[in-house]
Design an enzyme around this catalytic site. Structure first.
Site, PDB file in Angstrom:
ATOM      1  N   LYS A  12       0.845  -1.208   0.000  1.00  0.00           N
ATOM      2  CA  LYS A  12       0.000   0.000   0.000  1.00  0.00           C
ATOM      3  C   LYS A  12       0.870   1.244   0.000  1.00  0.00           C
ATOM      4  CE  LYS A  12      -3.843  -1.369   3.026  1.00  0.00           C
ATOM      5  NZ  LYS A  12      -4.521  -1.042   4.284  1.00  0.00           N
ATOM      6  N   ASP A  71      -8.245   1.487   4.653  1.00  0.00           N
ATOM      7  CA  ASP A  71      -8.700   0.120   4.918  1.00  0.00           C
ATOM      8  C   ASP A  71      -9.273  -0.398   3.608  1.00  0.00           C
ATOM      9  OD1 ASP A  71      -8.778  -1.888   7.063  1.00  0.00           O
ATOM     10  OD2 ASP A  71     -10.885  -2.002   6.501  1.00  0.00           O
ATOM     11  N   PHE A 154       0.596  -6.506  -5.153  1.00  0.00           N
ATOM     12  CA  PHE A 154       0.780  -7.284  -3.923  1.00  0.00           C
ATOM     13  C   PHE A 154      -0.527  -8.023  -3.633  1.00  0.00           C
ATOM     14  CE2 PHE A 154      -1.729  -4.685  -0.925  1.00  0.00           C
ATOM     15  CZ  PHE A 154      -1.875  -3.512  -1.636  1.00  0.00           C
ATOM     16  N   TYR A 156      -3.769  -9.847  -3.355  1.00  0.00           N
ATOM     17  CA  TYR A 156      -4.627 -10.605  -4.271  1.00  0.00           C
ATOM     18  C   TYR A 156      -4.500 -10.162  -5.726  1.00  0.00           C
ATOM     19  CZ  TYR A 156      -6.789 -12.060   0.130  1.00  0.00           C
ATOM     20  OH  TYR A 156      -7.006 -12.563   1.390  1.00  0.00           O
ATOM     21  N   LYS A 177      -1.921   0.618 -12.761  1.00  0.00           N
ATOM     22  CA  LYS A 177      -2.768   0.202 -11.629  1.00  0.00           C
ATOM     23  C   LYS A 177      -3.246   1.427 -10.847  1.00  0.00           C
ATOM     24  CE  LYS A 177      -3.235  -2.363  -7.371  1.00  0.00           C
ATOM     25  NZ  LYS A 177      -2.627  -2.994  -6.220  1.00  0.00           N
ATOM     26  N   HIS A 182      -8.761   1.052  -6.830  1.00  0.00           N
ATOM     27  CA  HIS A 182      -9.537   1.496  -5.672  1.00  0.00           C
ATOM     28  C   HIS A 182      -8.723   2.507  -4.855  1.00  0.00           C
ATOM     29  CE1 HIS A 182      -6.992  -1.875  -4.906  1.00  0.00           C
ATOM     30  NE2 HIS A 182      -7.240  -1.948  -3.605  1.00  0.00           N
ATOM     31  N   ARG A 183      -7.442   2.209  -4.626  1.00  0.00           N
ATOM     32  CA  ARG A 183      -6.592   3.085  -3.807  1.00  0.00           C
ATOM     33  C   ARG A 183      -6.300   4.389  -4.546  1.00  0.00           C
ATOM     34  NH1 ARG A 183      -3.712  -0.580  -2.648  1.00  0.00           N
ATOM     35  NH2 ARG A 183      -4.879  -0.981  -0.744  1.00  0.00           N
TER      36      ARG A 183
HETATM   37  P1  ITT Z   1      -2.592  -1.857   7.363  1.00  0.00           P
HETATM   38  O1  ITT Z   1      -3.832  -2.145   8.169  1.00  0.00           O
HETATM   39  O2  ITT Z   1      -1.375  -1.710   8.195  1.00  0.00           O
HETATM   40  O3  ITT Z   1      -2.791  -0.722   6.406  1.00  0.00           O
HETATM   41  P2  ITT Z   1      -3.279  -4.378   6.125  1.00  0.00           P
HETATM   42  O4  ITT Z   1      -2.633  -5.212   5.070  1.00  0.00           O
HETATM   43  O5  ITT Z   1      -3.674  -5.059   7.410  1.00  0.00           O
HETATM   44  O6  ITT Z   1      -2.292  -3.144   6.428  1.00  0.00           O
HETATM   45  P3  ITT Z   1      -6.055  -3.927   5.530  1.00  0.00           P
HETATM   46  O7  ITT Z   1      -6.518  -4.321   6.885  1.00  0.00           O
HETATM   47  O8  ITT Z   1      -6.681  -2.720   4.882  1.00  0.00           O
HETATM   48  O9  ITT Z   1      -4.505  -3.632   5.511  1.00  0.00           O
HETATM   49  O10 ITT Z   1      -6.204  -5.169   4.582  1.00  0.00           O
HETATM   50  C1  ITT Z   1      -6.159  -5.001   3.221  1.00  0.00           C
HETATM   51  C2  ITT Z   1      -5.904  -6.343   2.556  1.00  0.00           C
HETATM   52  O11 ITT Z   1      -6.672  -6.384   1.346  1.00  0.00           O
HETATM   53  C3  ITT Z   1      -4.454  -6.436   2.129  1.00  0.00           C
HETATM   54  O12 ITT Z   1      -3.668  -7.038   3.143  1.00  0.00           O
HETATM   55  C4  ITT Z   1      -4.562  -7.279   0.863  1.00  0.00           C
HETATM   56  O13 ITT Z   1      -4.696  -8.620   1.194  1.00  0.00           O
HETATM   57  C5  ITT Z   1      -5.893  -6.836   0.269  1.00  0.00           C
HETATM   58  N1  ITT Z   1      -5.704  -5.721  -0.667  1.00  0.00           N
HETATM   59  C6  ITT Z   1      -6.081  -4.420  -0.487  1.00  0.00           C
HETATM   60  N2  ITT Z   1      -5.712  -3.668  -1.526  1.00  0.00           N
HETATM   61  C7  ITT Z   1      -5.096  -4.497  -2.384  1.00  0.00           C
HETATM   62  C8  ITT Z   1      -4.486  -4.310  -3.646  1.00  0.00           C
HETATM   63  O14 ITT Z   1      -4.394  -3.121  -4.204  1.00  0.00           O
HETATM   64  N3  ITT Z   1      -3.972  -5.378  -4.249  1.00  0.00           N
HETATM   65  C9  ITT Z   1      -4.024  -6.599  -3.697  1.00  0.00           C
HETATM   66  N4  ITT Z   1      -4.554  -6.865  -2.498  1.00  0.00           N
HETATM   67  C10 ITT Z   1      -5.097  -5.819  -1.840  1.00  0.00           C
END
Ligand code: ITT
Length: 198
Positions: A12, A71, A154, A156, A177, A182-183
């Site tokens: 992220k 999130d 990263f 999924y 990307k 979404h981000r």
């Molecule tokens: P932080 O809470 O520290 O930010 P985290 O990985 O725990 O890190 P989340 O709780 O928001 O973050 O979980 C998001 C998950 O969703 C992330 O770990 C990935 O598995 C998935 N994900 C989110 N955005 C993604 C992306 O752009 N590409 C691939 N997987 C994504």
């Protein structure tokens, strides 16, 4: 102007840095800001968890900081919109994405294209130095592929197929990307909201 990005997820953070690279705003990771926290994500929605992370980091940050948290997660329609908010926790936080991705593909065995629809969702929460809370959201629609492919991104990304590109989001360049993700969308919207405040 400095923004502390409240995430421990390097994938992220890399994307956020790339999106913000031409901006006058400097983005710091929690580590760079000297904050070592892993807030417990006890919420049941993206907005709740983004707010929990943003607040925890805001409280630990020097006065005058602007904090943003993200999130996000993957919703698969055939899996009743799972793993959704629990995307990071799916099969355990320390389980590799090779295994998590294979599990999702296996659970969709025999499911035709039109029922493999899925989306990535990102909710961002910003806290301004005066404590004001702001939020934004971005969605990227696609479907679950039949095998992993692509080396970028990263999580999924290797199983998230984008019909309009004919490849997964892991096979897009970082620029491609960020343009449609979404981000990328949530951050673009957040920037538009923030200019009215700062
Ligand atoms: P932080 O809470 O520290 O930010 P985290 O990985 O725990 O890190 P989340 O709780 O928001 O973050 O979980 C998001 C998950 O969703 C992330 O770990 C990935 O598995 C998935 N994900 C989110 N955005 C993604 C992306 O752009 N590409 C691939 N997987 C994504």
């Amino acid at each position: 102007m400095k923004i502390i990005f409240a995430t421990n997820n390097q994938g992220k953070y890399k994307e956020i840095k790339e999106i913000m690279k031409d901006s006058a705003v400097e983005v710091l990771s929690m580590k760079e800001a000297g904050i070592n926290l892993e807030p417990e994500e006890t919420g049941t929605t993206f907005i709740e968890n983004a707010t929990i992370k943003a607040k925890a980091v805001f409280e630990a940050a020097p006065a005058g900081s602007l904090v943003i948290a993200d999130d996000s997660g993957l919703e698969v329609d055939y899996l009743d919109k799972g793993p959704g908010v629990d995307s990071a926790l799916y099969l355990g936080v320390d389980t590799s994405y090779r295994i998590k991705n294979k599990s999702i593909i296996d659970r969709l065995e025999g499911v035709p294209d039109e029922k493999r629809t899925a989306r990535f969702i990102c909710v961002m929460v910003a806290i301004l130095p005066d404590g004001t809370l702001l939020s934004s959201k971005g969605i990227m629609e696609g479907r679950i592929d039949y095998a992993e492919s692509g080396e970028n991104g990263f999580g999924y990304d290797p199983i998230f197929y984008l019909p309009e590109f004919g490849r997964t989001s892991a096979a897009l360049s970082p620029e491609e990307k960020n343009e449609i993700s979404h981000r990328g969308k949530a951050l673009k919207e957040m920037k538009e909201i923030l200019v009215k405040y700062i």
